[in-house]
Design a protein around this motif. Structure first.
Motif, short mmCIF file in Angstrom:
data_model
loop_
_atom_site.label_atom_id
_atom_site.label_comp_id
_atom_site.label_asym_id
_atom_site.label_seq_id
_atom_site.Cartn_x
_atom_site.Cartn_y
_atom_site.Cartn_z
N LEU A 483 -63.24 51.66 67.28
CA LEU A 483 -63.48 51.43 66.04
C LEU A 483 -62.27 51.81 65.01
O LEU A 483 -62.51 51.24 64.03
CB LEU A 483 -64.56 52.52 65.92
CG LEU A 483 -66.04 51.98 66.56
CD1 LEU A 483 -67.15 53.37 66.38
CD2 LEU A 483 -66.73 50.74 65.83
N ILE A 484 -61.49 52.75 65.09
CA ILE A 484 -60.45 52.97 64.39
C ILE A 484 -59.61 51.91 64.24
O ILE A 484 -59.03 51.30 62.91
CB ILE A 484 -59.78 54.31 64.58
CG1 ILE A 484 -60.37 55.70 64.44
CG2 ILE A 484 -58.30 54.37 64.01
CD1 ILE A 484 -59.84 56.81 65.10
N ARG A 485 -59.35 51.04 65.48
CA ARG A 485 -58.60 49.98 65.40
C ARG A 485 -59.15 48.66 64.54
O ARG A 485 -58.58 48.21 63.92
CB ARG A 485 -57.92 49.56 66.84
CG ARG A 485 -57.27 50.57 67.49
CD ARG A 485 -57.01 50.06 68.80
NE ARG A 485 -56.26 49.14 69.31
CZ ARG A 485 -54.82 48.82 69.35
NH1 ARG A 485 -54.14 49.88 69.60
NH2 ARG A 485 -54.28 47.66 69.60
N GLU A 486 -60.60 48.85 64.73
CA GLU A 486 -61.10 47.60 63.88
C GLU A 486 -61.18 48.00 62.46
O GLU A 486 -60.95 47.27 61.44
CB GLU A 486 -62.57 47.51 64.41
CG GLU A 486 -62.74 46.95 65.59
CD GLU A 486 -61.95 45.62 65.80
OE1 GLU A 486 -62.38 44.76 64.85
OE2 GLU A 486 -61.52 45.28 66.92
N LEU A 487 -61.41 49.29 61.98
CA LEU A 487 -61.34 49.73 60.67
C LEU A 487 -60.19 49.53 60.00
O LEU A 487 -60.22 49.34 58.71
CB LEU A 487 -61.99 51.19 60.42
CG LEU A 487 -63.47 51.45 60.21
CD1 LEU A 487 -63.66 53.03 60.60
CD2 LEU A 487 -63.98 50.96 59.30
N LYS A 499 -59.33 59.39 61.03
CA LYS A 499 -59.62 60.48 62.05
C LYS A 499 -60.88 60.46 62.67
O LYS A 499 -61.90 59.80 62.13
CB LYS A 499 -59.42 61.92 61.28
CG LYS A 499 -58.16 62.26 60.75
CD LYS A 499 -58.10 63.61 59.99
CE LYS A 499 -58.59 63.66 58.69
NZ LYS A 499 -58.51 64.79 57.96
N GLU A 500 -60.86 61.15 63.70
CA GLU A 500 -62.20 61.18 64.81
C GLU A 500 -62.73 62.57 65.02
O GLU A 500 -61.75 63.39 64.91
CB GLU A 500 -61.90 60.57 65.90
CG GLU A 500 -60.82 61.30 66.97
CD GLU A 500 -60.49 60.74 68.23
OE1 GLU A 500 -61.29 59.56 68.58
OE2 GLU A 500 -59.67 61.17 68.76
N ILE A 515 -65.90 58.84 62.47
CA ILE A 515 -64.78 58.09 61.95
C ILE A 515 -64.72 58.45 60.41
O ILE A 515 -65.56 58.20 59.81
CB ILE A 515 -64.62 56.85 62.34
CG1 ILE A 515 -65.07 56.32 63.80
CG2 ILE A 515 -63.38 56.33 61.94
CD1 ILE A 515 -64.03 57.16 64.80
N TYR A 516 -63.66 59.27 59.98
CA TYR A 516 -63.69 59.59 58.53
C TYR A 516 -62.27 59.70 58.08
O TYR A 516 -61.62 59.63 58.91
CB TYR A 516 -64.37 60.90 58.38
CG TYR A 516 -63.57 62.08 59.08
CD1 TYR A 516 -62.93 62.83 58.17
CD2 TYR A 516 -63.47 62.15 60.28
CE1 TYR A 516 -62.40 64.14 58.82
CE2 TYR A 516 -62.88 63.20 61.04
CZ TYR A 516 -62.31 64.24 60.28
OH TYR A 516 -61.56 65.42 60.68
N PRO A 583 -51.55 61.29 64.81
CA PRO A 583 -52.26 62.13 63.75
C PRO A 583 -54.07 61.91 63.65
O PRO A 583 -54.54 62.60 63.60
CB PRO A 583 -51.72 61.85 62.32
CG PRO A 583 -50.41 61.16 62.64
CD PRO A 583 -50.53 60.51 63.97
N SER A 584 -54.41 60.51 64.26
CA SER A 584 -55.64 60.17 64.28
C SER A 584 -56.69 60.80 65.38
O SER A 584 -57.68 60.96 65.10
CB SER A 584 -55.72 58.65 64.14
OG SER A 584 -55.08 57.96 63.07
#
Length: 620
Positions: A483-487, A499-500, A515-516, A583-584
């Motif tokens: 999801l982070i990669r898509e966002l 971050k997760e 995810i924020y 860092p994520s």
């Protein structure tokens, strides 16, 4: 105060991680410097300039912290010698420099110069520029010092060549094999220094002028480059501010006085009635109210304002946050720090407008879909480690080498810890517990997760977070990365700014992802995550994440790999598909495996969305 102390710009969020107390950073003068401890975060009168962070009682208790949390100083020196800006005290380190032309070492050539001055080699017939050395000595007890160049150069010889700090006689060069060595120009002795182990260290920290303690058999000292992971490993914890603390009003006089720790400290420190009245009058002028209002505010604070129920059990951090997300809010004020909007029903309505089996399965998979339009995160710096853990051979036994945490004030006597508050937004989804529980009971799923668990039990890696390696955690964590990669491509944020938080416990029936993004500004972020979190857009985002889980550009190698990453704690996960910037990830980019999402027919692990569809058909 340290000798020739400087100030170096450091972002607050970085101060909680790789640029914290004791870390080596590049200063404003483009020189490497080490940030001094919190005892030097004071003004000219030796008063602490770090303001107390209010309304974090639950955070402190949940993180098992029994000290005050204070913001780093926001300002230090300007052109007139006054202090302003986001700077922190620091000292030059390492102090040695080498000539780029001849390799001669110079001990602190900036001693009588400004750090911005160009310094040339003093060797006869050489005018080469000097550059700062990038090597240091660290111990597993947290000590940091200059490399003992003379000792390394002469340790394997019988030479009586004496240590001399006043002249430059050592040279950095390479031997016939290309290995870097330190060579003495007086006696021609030499020694290799890279990753060398020695049995002593010269100082505790570069800004503390005390003799380092003698080492025992459990100590190790290594020569490392300043950017090596063994030089600095911060210990940081973080938590979200949730109700009731997040719902406290911040506009009334009592609250504004409560937030002003400077005035409160001044009032607590005076006993003279005239001085006390002067402080009250100054506060009344600042807040445009009467002296009686200010006195009433101080009386309320003395009685225990904001009168929160502090019966919070230590360690219930994630469970409390998980419940806060699931609880709808009403009568939300403008200054609240935790604001959520429940979108689950809108997401479910999208089933009526699609014929896609995958989209329907994604919707059926989700139990709750929530957008956090405002979040406040507290990050706390608890200290740092140096060196490496492991084993070494003693005279008659194998000795365990352990790292020891160094507190932010070095001596461990301070009653406060540095912390920062960050503001932002995020997307929260929880997974259907009934579906997840049935999926976890599949033998092949449990077997693959147990293999990773056994590797973790043997791995010599240190994580910032406690983790329970289970099938649901591996599924949630991998989906979070996807999801982070898509966002990154849809919301306009670089992946490193996202971050997760993984809310996972089978016993407590938790299975959710947040995810924020947060920044050190009360305005928060730009709304990109909120827009991507709207049900229609988020469904498209999830659909892409599941599709990208099916195939990696390095397949079939990635999928069939027996183990990747530190400790072989990843399976089907690599930089081409599932890894994100360090860092994520709260878990060091490990515990990732796309097979838990895409499935494997040969292993007997079903595609997760196919399993969701099958379960829903069965129930109907």
């Amino acid at each position: 105060m340290p000798n020739r102390q400087k100030y170096t710009p450091v972002r607050f969020s970085h101060l909680m991680s790789y640029a914290g107390v004791g870390s080596i950073v590049r200063g404003a003068e483009d020189k490497l410097m080490v940030i001094t401890d919190t005892r030097y975060w004071t003004d000219k009168n030796q008063r602490i300039v770090a303001d107390v962070i209010p309304y974090v009682t639950r955070v402190s208790m949940a993180l098992e912290i029994d000290k005050e949390l204070r913001m780093p100083p926001k300002a230090q020196e300007n052109e007139r010698g006054e202090i302003e800006g986001s700077y922190l005290p620091a000292v030059l380190f390492p102090k040695y420099a080498k000539c780029k032309k001849c390799g001669l070492l110079h001990n602190n050539p900036w001693k009588e110069r400004e750090l911005t001055d160009k310094v040339l080699c003093e060797k006869e017939k050489c005018d080469g520029n000097l550059e700062q050395i990038t090597w240091c000595a660290v111990s597993n007890k947290g000590h940091l010092s200059e490399v003992p160049w003379h000792f390394i150069c002469h340790q394997n010889s019988d030479s009586n060549c004496r240590l001399d700090f006043e002249s430059n006689y050592l040279m950095l060069t390479t031997d016939n094999s290309g290995k870097q060595i330190i060579k003495c120009t007086r006696c021609a002795n030499s020694g290799a220094f890279e990753n060398t182990k020695i049995n002593f260290i010269n100082s505790i920290q570069p800004w503390i002028y005390e003799q380092a303690p003698k080492l025992d058999e459990t100590d190790t000292v290594e020569i490392l480059e300043v950017n090596s992971p063994g030089v600095y490993l911060p210990e940081r914890v973080n938590a979200l501010v949730i109700p009731p603390e997040s719902r406290i009003s911040k506009t009334n006089i009592v609250d504004r006085v409560f937030n002003n720790s400077t005035i409160r400290r001044e009032l607590d420190s005076v006993r003279n009635p005239i001085q006390r009245n002067g402080i009250l009058a100054r506060a009344a002028t600042e807040y445009r109210c009467s002296v009686e209002d200010i006195q009433h505010a101080f009386d309320e604070i003395a009685r225990g304002y904001p009168f929160l129920d502090n019966t919070i059990t230590n360690g219930e951090l994630f469970e409390d946050e998980y419940k806060a997300f699931l609880t709808p809010l009403s009568d939300v004020a403008d200054d609240e720090d935790f604001v959520t909007v429940h979108k689950t029903s809108e997401l479910y309505e999208l089933k009526n407008s699609t014929n896609s089996a995958q989209l329907i399965s994604i919707i059926d998979m989700i139990d709750k879909h929530i957008i956090a339009t405002r979040l406040r995160e507290i990050q706390v710096f608890k200290g740092f480690y140096r060196g490496f853990e492991g084993q070494k051979d003693g005279e008659d036994k194998t000795i365990e080498v352990k790292r020891e945490i160094v507190p932010p004030d070095i001596v461990g006597e301070s009653n406060w810890l540095p912390a920062v508050e960050l503001f932002g937004e995020g997307i929260f989804i929880s997974i259907n517990e009934n579906i997840l529980t049935k999926w976890e009971e599949i033998h092949a799923v449990r077997k693959r997760a147990d293999e990773i668990l056994k590797r973790y039990e043997k791995a010599e890696i240190t994580l910032h977070k406690d983790v329970e390696v289970t099938p649901r955690f591996l599924l949630l964590h991998t989906l979070s990365h996807l999801l982070i990669r898509e966002l990154e491509s849809t919301a306009g944020y670089p992946a490193a700014s996202l971050k997760e938080r993984i809310y996972c416990s089978r016993d407590k029936k938790m299975a959710a992802i947040l995810i924020y993004t947060t920044v050190a500004d009360i305005v928060g972020s730009l709304g990109g995550i909120i827009e991507s979190g709207e049900p229609k857009e988020f469904l498209t985002l999830l659909d892409s994440a599941f599709k990208h889980a099916q195939w990696c550009s390095l397949d079939p190698v990635c999928t069939e790999h027996e183990g990747q990453g530190p400790g072989w704690l990843n399976r089907a996960a690599c930089h081409a598909c599932s890894l994100i910037p360090e860092p994520s990830c709260e878990y060091g980019n490990v515990f990732l495996d796309r097979v838990f999402i895409k499935g494997s027919e040969s292993l007997g692990i079903p595609n997760f969305l196919d399993f969701v569809h099958k379960e829903n058909v069965t129930e109907k």
